[in-house]
Structure formats: C-alpha cells, structure tokens
Design a protein around this motif. Structure first.
Motif, PDB file in Angstrom:
ATOM      1  N   GLU A 396       0.844  -1.192   0.000  1.00 47.48           N
ATOM      2  CA  GLU A 396       0.000   0.000   0.000  1.00 47.48           C
ATOM      3  C   GLU A 396       0.879   1.242   0.000  1.00 47.48           C
ATOM      4  O   GLU A 396       1.956   1.244   0.580  1.00 47.48           O
ATOM      5  CB  GLU A 396      -0.928  -0.007   1.219  1.00 47.48           C
ATOM      6  N   ASP A 397       0.408   2.262  -0.690  1.00 48.37           N
ATOM      7  CA  ASP A 397       1.170   3.513  -0.765  1.00 48.37           C
ATOM      8  C   ASP A 397       0.159   4.629  -1.046  1.00 48.37           C
ATOM      9  O   ASP A 397      -1.044   4.400  -0.951  1.00 48.37           O
ATOM     10  CB  ASP A 397       2.204   3.404  -1.898  1.00 48.37           C
ATOM     11  N   VAL A 398       0.647   5.810  -1.417  1.00 48.81           N
ATOM     12  CA  VAL A 398      -0.284   6.873  -1.806  1.00 48.81           C
ATOM     13  C   VAL A 398       0.114   7.449  -3.164  1.00 48.81           C
ATOM     14  O   VAL A 398       1.293   7.600  -3.461  1.00 48.81           O
ATOM     15  CB  VAL A 398      -0.342   8.038  -0.784  1.00 48.81           C
ATOM     16  N   SER A 399      -0.897   7.750  -3.981  1.00 51.68           N
ATOM     17  CA  SER A 399      -0.630   8.425  -5.260  1.00 51.68           C
ATOM     18  C   SER A 399      -0.992   9.895  -5.136  1.00 51.68           C
ATOM     19  O   SER A 399      -1.692  10.300  -4.215  1.00 51.68           O
ATOM     20  CB  SER A 399      -1.430   7.840  -6.429  1.00 51.68           C
ATOM     21  N   GLN A 400      -0.511  10.668  -6.122  1.00 47.58           N
ATOM     22  CA  GLN A 400      -0.802  12.102  -6.130  1.00 47.58           C
ATOM     23  C   GLN A 400      -1.695  12.456  -7.307  1.00 47.58           C
ATOM     24  O   GLN A 400      -1.630  11.817  -8.345  1.00 47.58           O
ATOM     25  CB  GLN A 400       0.500  12.891  -6.308  1.00 47.58           C
ATOM     26  N   VAL A 401      -2.473  13.518  -7.119  1.00 47.10           N
ATOM     27  CA  VAL A 401      -3.337  13.976  -8.204  1.00 47.10           C
ATOM     28  C   VAL A 401      -2.493  14.661  -9.283  1.00 47.10           C
ATOM     29  O   VAL A 401      -2.627  14.375 -10.467  1.00 47.10           O
ATOM     30  CB  VAL A 401      -4.425  14.929  -7.675  1.00 47.10           C
ATOM     31  N   GLY A 402      -1.594  15.545  -8.865  1.00 50.55           N
ATOM     32  CA  GLY A 402      -0.733  16.259  -9.817  1.00 50.55           C
ATOM     33  C   GLY A 402      -1.450  17.421 -10.497  1.00 50.55           C
ATOM     34  O   GLY A 402      -2.599  17.722 -10.184  1.00 50.55           O
ATOM     35  N   GLY A 403      -0.761  18.040 -11.447  1.00 61.13           N
ATOM     36  CA  GLY A 403      -1.359  19.107 -12.247  1.00 61.13           C
ATOM     37  C   GLY A 403      -1.838  20.302 -11.437  1.00 61.13           C
ATOM     38  O   GLY A 403      -2.660  21.081 -11.897  1.00 61.13           O
ATOM     39  N   GLY A 404      -1.322  20.427 -10.234  1.00 65.41           N
ATOM     40  CA  GLY A 404      -1.722  21.574  -9.427  1.00 65.41           C
ATOM     41  C   GLY A 404      -3.102  21.430  -8.821  1.00 65.41           C
ATOM     42  O   GLY A 404      -3.630  22.357  -8.223  1.00 65.41           O
ATOM     43  N   ALA A 405      -3.730  20.256  -8.970  1.00 66.21           N
ATOM     44  CA  ALA A 405      -5.065  20.080  -8.402  1.00 66.21           C
ATOM     45  C   ALA A 405      -4.976  19.292  -7.097  1.00 66.21           C
ATOM     46  O   ALA A 405      -4.151  18.399  -6.968  1.00 66.21           O
ATOM     47  CB  ALA A 405      -5.960  19.351  -9.395  1.00 66.21           C
ATOM     48  N   LEU A 406      -5.823  19.624  -6.156  1.00 60.64           N
ATOM     49  CA  LEU A 406      -5.915  18.895  -4.890  1.00 60.64           C
ATOM     50  C   LEU A 406      -4.539  18.537  -4.306  1.00 60.64           C
ATOM     51  O   LEU A 406      -4.229  17.368  -4.110  1.00 60.64           O
ATOM     52  CB  LEU A 406      -6.709  17.592  -5.114  1.00 60.64           C
ATOM     53  N   PRO A 407      -3.699  19.537  -4.015  1.00 56.22           N
ATOM     54  CA  PRO A 407      -2.330  19.233  -3.598  1.00 56.22           C
ATOM     55  C   PRO A 407      -2.238  18.469  -2.278  1.00 56.22           C
ATOM     56  O   PRO A 407      -1.233  17.821  -2.013  1.00 56.22           O
ATOM     57  CB  PRO A 407      -1.676  20.608  -3.483  1.00 56.22           C
ATOM     58  N   LEU A 408      -3.280  18.558  -1.465  1.00 59.67           N
ATOM     59  CA  LEU A 408      -3.219  17.879  -0.170  1.00 59.67           C
ATOM     60  C   LEU A 408      -3.889  16.512  -0.193  1.00 59.67           C
ATOM     61  O   LEU A 408      -3.837  15.765   0.771  1.00 59.67           O
ATOM     62  CB  LEU A 408      -3.882  18.734   0.918  1.00 59.67           C
ATOM     63  N   GLN A 409      -4.533  16.221  -1.306  1.00 62.57           N
ATOM     64  CA  GLN A 409      -5.263  14.961  -1.392  1.00 62.57           C
ATOM     65  C   GLN A 409      -4.294  13.777  -1.403  1.00 62.57           C
ATOM     66  O   GLN A 409      -3.389  13.710  -2.223  1.00 62.57           O
ATOM     67  CB  GLN A 409      -6.076  14.928  -2.688  1.00 62.57           C
ATOM     68  N   GLU A 410      -4.506  12.836  -0.475  1.00 63.87           N
ATOM     69  CA  GLU A 410      -3.718  11.611  -0.517  1.00 63.87           C
ATOM     70  C   GLU A 410      -4.628  10.517  -1.030  1.00 63.87           C
ATOM     71  O   GLU A 410      -5.700  10.275  -0.481  1.00 63.87           O
ATOM     72  CB  GLU A 410      -3.209  11.255   0.876  1.00 63.87           C
ATOM     73  N   LEU A 411      -4.221   9.872  -2.091  1.00 67.36           N
ATOM     74  CA  LEU A 411      -5.027   8.802  -2.663  1.00 67.36           C
ATOM     75  C   LEU A 411      -4.387   7.469  -2.297  1.00 67.36           C
ATOM     76  O   LEU A 411      -3.309   7.148  -2.806  1.00 67.36           O
ATOM     77  CB  LEU A 411      -5.078   8.947  -4.193  1.00 67.36           C
ATOM     78  N   PRO A 412      -5.025   6.700  -1.417  1.00 64.65           N
ATOM     79  CA  PRO A 412      -4.447   5.401  -1.068  1.00 64.65           C
ATOM     80  C   PRO A 412      -4.371   4.543  -2.328  1.00 64.65           C
ATOM     81  O   PRO A 412      -5.306   4.547  -3.136  1.00 64.65           O
ATOM     82  CB  PRO A 412      -5.453   4.792  -0.078  1.00 64.65           C
ATOM     83  N   THR A 413      -3.261   3.844  -2.506  1.00 65.33           N
ATOM     84  CA  THR A 413      -3.093   3.085  -3.734  1.00 65.33           C
ATOM     85  C   THR A 413      -2.365   1.769  -3.488  1.00 65.33           C
ATOM     86  O   THR A 413      -1.924   1.497  -2.366  1.00 65.33           O
ATOM     87  CB  THR A 413      -2.334   3.926  -4.783  1.00 65.33           C
ATOM     88  N   ILE A 414      -2.249   0.980  -4.547  1.00 64.58           N
ATOM     89  CA  ILE A 414      -1.472  -0.254  -4.500  1.00 64.58           C
ATOM     90  C   ILE A 414      -0.297  -0.096  -5.452  1.00 64.58           C
ATOM     91  O   ILE A 414      -0.465   0.330  -6.590  1.00 64.58           O
ATOM     92  CB  ILE A 414      -2.329  -1.467  -4.952  1.00 64.58           C
TER      93      ILE A 414
END
Ligand SMILES: *Cc1c(COP(=O)(O)O)cnc(C)c1O
Length: 477
Positions: A396-414
């Motif tokens: 498990e890890d976290v991905s980023q939205v990127g592109g200057g959008a939702l900079p604080l959003q952590e997206l749990p990922t595999i």
C-alpha cells in the motif's frame, strides 16, 4: 594501449561505400530512402569510432567490432531513430494522475474517435451549416460550456496560461490588476502570475500578505488606475495555519461596488463536486459562476480530463470584448483540440458516466479493490515469466493527483515494488525508461515502484513484458 595501435584500428573502420554494397544494405534501401540509410551508416560508424577511442582493451575485440552481423543492428537502430516519431506514448507508473511532463490527461475513446473524424477530412470548423456562410470556430463548444457551467458566454483558447494573458490584456492593459500576495503563484516552469501580468501589459498591484489578505486590503488598493480584481487558485500549494483569504463572493461584491470586473483563474476547473466521490473539495466552475464573477478561466487537460485548452467563461459583454482582441488569433484553439474538447464536454451531461469513463476522473476514483486486482494481475504475470533476478511485492502507498489540483489529497493506492539482487534500482529505472514503450516508474526506499492507479488494465501486459525483458536481458549478460 599505444596511440598508434588505436590509429591502426580506427583505419580499419569500413567505408560507407563498402557497407552500401552489401546485400543486407540494398534490402534496407528498398524500404528506406537512401539519405536515411547513408545517414544511419554514418551515425553507426561514428558510434563505433567513439567506442574504439574509449576502449582500453582494443586488440581483443577488434574482430567482433567490425563483424557485419554486429554492425547491422547498429545501422537498423540508427534508421529507427531517424524515421520513428520522437514524441511517443509511455506507460505512466508514477501514480501522478495529471502529470504535466507525461502529457496530462489521457483522452476518452469518444474524444479520440471524434478527433480522427474531424481530422481526416474537411469540417465545419468555421462554416455555418444552417446559413451556408462563414461561421465561428468557438460556437461549437459555447452552448455545452454554458449549459454545464451556468455561464452566459464561453470562449476557448490554446491553454489556460493563454486564457489568463488574454483576459488580463483585454481588461487591464496599461492599468492595475489587484492580486493578493497569497496568490502570486508559480505553476511549474514558466507560468508565474507576476510575469504573465507584465507580458499582458498590466501593472500588478499586490495586496495583503503571504498568509493573510482581507477585503479592506483590496478596497484600499482601488484607485483611479485599478482595472481588475484577480483571484488565482493557489493550485499546487496551500497556505496553512494562521491564514485568511477573501472569498470570491466578497470579491465580486467589492467589484460591483467599484464597477471593476472580477476574474477568477481556477486552474484545474472542476465541473464535478468531487466530495461526492470521497475526494477533497476542489472549487467547481459552477460555484464560481454562481457568485456572479465576470470571468473564470481554467485548463482543459487537468481535472476536466480533455485536451490542452484554456476555457474562458463569463459575462457576455466582457467575452465579446475578449473575442475581438487581436491576441485571440495568436492563441486560437486548433480543430483537433476542439473536436476532443467538445466530445469530452458532452460526457459531462451524465455526471456519473463522466466520473466512470473520463480517464483522469476514473483514475482519481479507483478504489482499493480495483487497484489490488490490477496489482495481482501484474504480479501473477511477472511470477510466471520472470524466473530469476527480480523480487516483487504488492504494497500500500499513496498516489498524487498532480497538475496543481488537490495538492493535499492523498489517494491510497497499491504499488508493485521491485528490486533485484544483481542490479541497482537506478539502473533498473533507466533500462525501463529506455525500453519500448518507455516505462516511467518511481524510486522509493531503494526499490522501484509501479503505481497501479495510472497504469490501465490494457497496459498491464505491456508493463509486465517490459519488466520481464529488462530482467531477462540482465540474466543473459
Ligand atoms: C495550471 C494552471 C495554469 C496554467 O494552465 P495551462 O493550461 O497549463 O496553461 C494557470 N493558472 C492556474 C491557477 C493553474 O493551476
């Protein structure tokens, strides 16, 4: 090794003419232009010369150096480098969804289909089919943009940086634009609000402080030279803690009182309330329009998930004046972009479908179950095909939205992590980056990681094949 020996070896390099007389090269000449084949030989021999100059143990390898069967692949590769496009598809395994360096938003199949349809023949780009006379290229997307956003009028240009430049130049050339110090952002590379302001011919009037700006700061700055109140979405960062910013709503009120237009550069410009899908709040275009703001601008290829474009929405009379700005012609949108943009926008008529199907939005909405299934597919393939040299694990890890959008959003990922006992993580990363198609991965804690969020299901076989090839090549060595 003596310099003379090196000279002797260099003199043995075959000539271009000798090589051209070989049957294998004649065969290549049936497929490729002579200039390309000759250039490939020159470049191939150039590499050979370099190798001879850099090698320390020449005598031992001389035979193999000049063997035609060793040179031929070199020439083939040099031909490929000349005739194949440099701009290529890559596999994005970084987990950054809106990755500016990797081309931002992948397009929906319908957008691709429409691009081909419009591109392969003629189109009604600037032709009014109802009247049989010259039409307006912007008319195609105006209605759908107004319908989706609630705006009175709409206009599209090449990109959002262009949109901001155009809007500011039209409304405030030679006058002052009032902007909060907390919003003087740089959005990657060359886009910095103060620089854009300068180029647009407007004077930047900074108000407030980095962390706090109040309505009275704007109010006090409004003098005879003021032409515009500008709000900029801070996109790729957040000011945290002791902060205060003026809401768009209040700024619009202030603008009304002083008869000054208010412009909001939204950056990503989201048409869907993402909180409904478990994501953080990103101000929507509709909310901005509802405040009565005069103009909003945003990108086509960030959270909209379409092609690179700059979208300008707002009041009819203001957009009219923007349309006649001569800069418009320099920033105009291309027909392929327009075709892809229109198709993408049409998908937003069904919000649920947009969320599920537009690649950028779909990637943001992927749940852990889907990511795990994808990871397992990849892992299984690798375990079957790679016999040795690679160790894999799903984590498990976290991905980023990127592109200057939702900079604080952590997206749990595999992620699938990989390491090799025989090779450094940096050299693995490089080999994968140079494979076909190139695979762009991320290094984390001395392992190479592949984020399942930005790799599509269709790409899993390609990704597995690429990893397998790199590890197997290594085993052969
Ligand atoms: C991304 C961004 C831009 C630049 O948009 P492009 O479409 O890349 O030109 C401008 N302003 C803000 C706030 C942004 O986030």
């Amino acid at each position: 090794m003596s310099p003379t020996l090196r000279q002797q070896v260099l003199r043995k390099i075959p000539s271009v003419d000798d090589l051209l007389s070989r049957q294998e090269m004649s065969d290549l000449l049936k497929t490729y232009p002579r200039t390309v084949v000759v250039e490939a030989i020159r470049r191939g021999l150039g590499r050979l010369r370099e190798e001879i100059l850099n090698r320390s143990d020449l005598s031992a390898s001389e035979e193999t150096l000049f063997a035609f069967e060793n040179l031929f692949p070199l020439f083939q590769k040099e031909i490929g480098l000349q005739v194949q496009p440099r701009l290529r598809r890559v596999i994005n395994a970084t987990g950054i969804v809106i990755h500016t360096n990797l081309g931002r938003a992948p397009l929906h199949p319908l957008a691709l289909k429409q691009m081909i349809e419009v591109a392969k023949g003629y189109s009604n780009l600037e032709y009014d089919l109802a009247l049989g006379e010259r039409g307006d290229r912007y008319s195609h997307v105006e209605e759908i943009l107004c319908r989706l956003s609630g705006a009175e009028s709409a206009l599209v240009v090449n990109n959002n940086a262009g949109a901001v430049l155009l809007v500011v130049n039209t409304l405030a050339e030679g006058k002052e634009v009032i902007v909060s110090r907390g919003e003087l952002v740089e959005i990657g590379g060359a886009f910095r609000i103060p620089d854009v302001m300068k180029r647009s011919g407007a004077l930047l009037r900074e108000v407030g402080t980095t962390n706090r700006t109040h309505l009275t700061d704007y109010e006090k700055a409004i003098g005879s030279q003021a032409a515009l109140l500008l709000k900029v979405h801070t996109s790729n960062f957040r000011v945290m803690g002791f902060t205060s910013e003026v809401s768009l709503q209040d700024l619009v009120q202030l603008g009304k009182q002083h008869r000054l237009p208010v412009v909001d550069d939204l950056g990503s410009g989201c048409l869907i309330d993402l909180t409904k899908y478990g994501l953080e709040k990103e101000p929507t275009v509709q909310e901005a329009i509802r405040t009565g703001v005069d103009v909003v601008t945003f990108s086509g290829d960030k959270l909209l998930g379409g092609p690179q474009a700059g979208i300008i929405l707002g009041k009819k009379d203001i957009l009219k004046s923007i349309k006649v700005n001569p800069l418009m012609r320099a920033l105009r949108i291309d027909k392929l972009t327009l075709a892809a943009l229109e198709s993408t926008l049409l998908l937003f008529l069904d919000e649920k479908r947009a969320m599920e199907e537009i690649p950028t939005l779909r990637m943001l909405g992927l749940d852990m179950g889907a990511l795990k299934r994808r990871g397992n597919r990849l892992l299984k393939r690798l375990q079957e095909k790679v016999k040795k040299g690679g160790q894999f694990a799903l984590k498990e890890d976290v991905s980023q939205v990127g592109g200057g959008a939702l900079p604080l959003q952590e997206l749990p990922t595999i992620i699938l992590s990989m390491k090799s006992p025989d090779r450094s993580v940096n050299s693995l990363e490089e080999s994968l980056r140079k494979s076909e198609p190139p695979i762009i991965s991320r290094i984390s804690k001395d392992e190479l990681v592949f984020d399942m969020r930005t790799v599509s299901d269709e790409e899993i076989p390609l990704l597995a094949g690429g990893i397998e090839k790199v590890l197997n090549q290594m085993n052969e060595k």
